[in-house]
Design a protein around this motif. Structure first.
Motif, PDB file in Angstrom:
ATOM      1  N   ASP A 181      10.574 -69.265  32.418  1.00  0.00           N
ATOM      2  CA  ASP A 181       9.614 -69.695  33.558  1.00  0.00           C
ATOM      3  C   ASP A 181       9.919 -68.765  34.976  1.00  0.00           C
ATOM      4  OD1 ASP A 181       7.353 -70.690  34.658  1.00  0.00           O
ATOM      5  OD2 ASP A 181       8.233 -72.874  34.547  1.00  0.00           O
ATOM      6  N   TYR A 182       8.877 -68.651  35.514  1.00  0.00           N
ATOM      7  CA  TYR A 182       9.059 -68.269  36.938  1.00  0.00           C
ATOM      8  C   TYR A 182      10.016 -69.222  37.674  1.00  0.00           C
ATOM      9  CZ  TYR A 182       5.700 -64.687  35.521  1.00  0.00           C
ATOM     10  OH  TYR A 182       5.254 -63.670  35.050  1.00  0.00           O
ATOM     11  N   ASP A 236      11.715 -63.699  38.417  1.00  0.00           N
ATOM     12  CA  ASP A 236      10.951 -63.565  40.016  1.00  0.00           C
ATOM     13  C   ASP A 236       9.572 -63.304  39.611  1.00  0.00           C
ATOM     14  OD1 ASP A 236      11.399 -63.112  43.026  1.00  0.00           O
ATOM     15  OD2 ASP A 236      10.200 -61.138  42.091  1.00  0.00           O
ATOM     16  N   SER A 237       8.715 -64.091  40.055  1.00  0.00           N
ATOM     17  CA  SER A 237       7.263 -64.075  40.034  1.00  0.00           C
ATOM     18  C   SER A 237       6.442 -63.224  40.737  1.00  0.00           C
ATOM     19  CB  SER A 237       6.531 -65.402  40.492  1.00  0.00           C
ATOM     20  OG  SER A 237       6.653 -65.556  41.874  1.00  0.00           O
ATOM     21  N   ARG A 238       7.248 -62.259  41.577  1.00  0.00           N
ATOM     22  CA  ARG A 238       6.551 -61.043  42.095  1.00  0.00           C
ATOM     23  C   ARG A 238       6.792 -59.859  41.607  1.00  0.00           C
ATOM     24  NH1 ARG A 238      10.008 -61.562  47.295  1.00  0.00           N
ATOM     25  NH2 ARG A 238      11.218 -62.657  45.657  1.00  0.00           N
ATOM     26  N   PRO A 294       5.896 -59.730  36.706  1.00  0.00           N
ATOM     27  CA  PRO A 294       4.486 -59.399  36.271  1.00  0.00           C
ATOM     28  C   PRO A 294       3.995 -57.982  36.473  1.00  0.00           C
ATOM     29  CG  PRO A 294       4.579 -61.662  37.365  1.00  0.00           C
ATOM     30  CD  PRO A 294       5.914 -60.711  37.829  1.00  0.00           C
ATOM     31  N   GLN A 354       8.989 -55.955  30.711  1.00  0.00           N
ATOM     32  CA  GLN A 354       9.325 -57.225  30.626  1.00  0.00           C
ATOM     33  C   GLN A 354      10.109 -57.705  29.495  1.00  0.00           C
ATOM     34  OE1 GLN A 354       5.294 -59.262  30.598  1.00  0.00           O
ATOM     35  NE2 GLN A 354       5.160 -58.618  32.727  1.00  0.00           N
ATOM     36  N   TYR A 387      15.021 -68.082  34.532  1.00  0.00           N
ATOM     37  CA  TYR A 387      14.292 -67.821  35.630  1.00  0.00           C
ATOM     38  C   TYR A 387      13.804 -66.328  36.077  1.00  0.00           C
ATOM     39  CZ  TYR A 387      15.277 -72.677  36.603  1.00  0.00           C
ATOM     40  OH  TYR A 387      15.736 -74.136  36.188  1.00  0.00           O
TER      41      TYR A 387
END
Length: 175
Positions: free
Chosen positions: A27-28, A51-53, A56, A63, A49
């Motif tokens: 997950d982020y 990093d959501s920035r 993506p 990825q 975990y």
């Protein structure tokens, strides 16, 4: 493909003997959860975990390679050492079999960024000698401790192991 599907696909295709009961999650995470990095493999929580920035914005192959990188911290080694790199190389070979050449290329680029060509030389007397001799040739003023540290970084083993296994041989190369 969403994160859960991507994670399951990677688990099945690259790590079929790992986490068969699907306890691990992806997950982020917050900056704290990622430890300020692009990703973090938390073995205690069985979480990876991201990093959501940053993640993506990666290509699909990027990825996949990055998630593989994090899983290799669990199945290979927690740090960027030889165990981690060897498991990454195994994943790169699997990517080639799966005709995912971009994933294989990215994985090998990651290995190289941490080791240079350190996995190409055998960890034996000849490999250590060749590498250490090259370093001494480039820097005749290098100290024993510096040479041990450089050799340790190159081969992906702790300095204490390098010193224990080949310290006398390395010491003899220093003028």
């Amino acid at each position: 493909m969403n994160l859960d599907d991507q994670f399951n696909d990677i688990r099945v295709n690259y790590f079929p003997n790992w986490d068969k009961a699907c306890h691990w999650k992806l997950d982020y995470g917050t900056r704290t959860q990622t430890r300020g990095n692009t990703g973090y493999c938390d073995s205690a929580a069985k979480m990876i975990y991201l990093d959501s920035r940053t993640v993506p914005r990666m290509s699909d192959a990027g990825q996949v390679a990055f998630i593989i990188h994090e899983i290799c911290h669990e199945v290979g080694a927690a740090y960027h050492n030889r165990g981690w790199a060897e498991r990454m190389e195994k994943a790169a070979q699997r990517a080639e079999i799966l005709d995912q050449v971009d994933v294989a290329r990215i994985i090998r680029s990651e290995i190289y960024s941490y080791f240079g060509n350190g996995l190409t030389l055998e960890y034996n007397s000849a490999g250590i000698h060749d590498y250490a001799q090259e370093v001494v040739h480039r820097n005749s003023e290098i100290t024993f401790d510096e040479l041990i540290r450089k050799t340790s970084n190159f081969f992906g083993y702790r300095a204490s192991k390098i010193s224990r296994d080949f310290g006398d041989e390395i010491r003899s190369m220093i003028g």
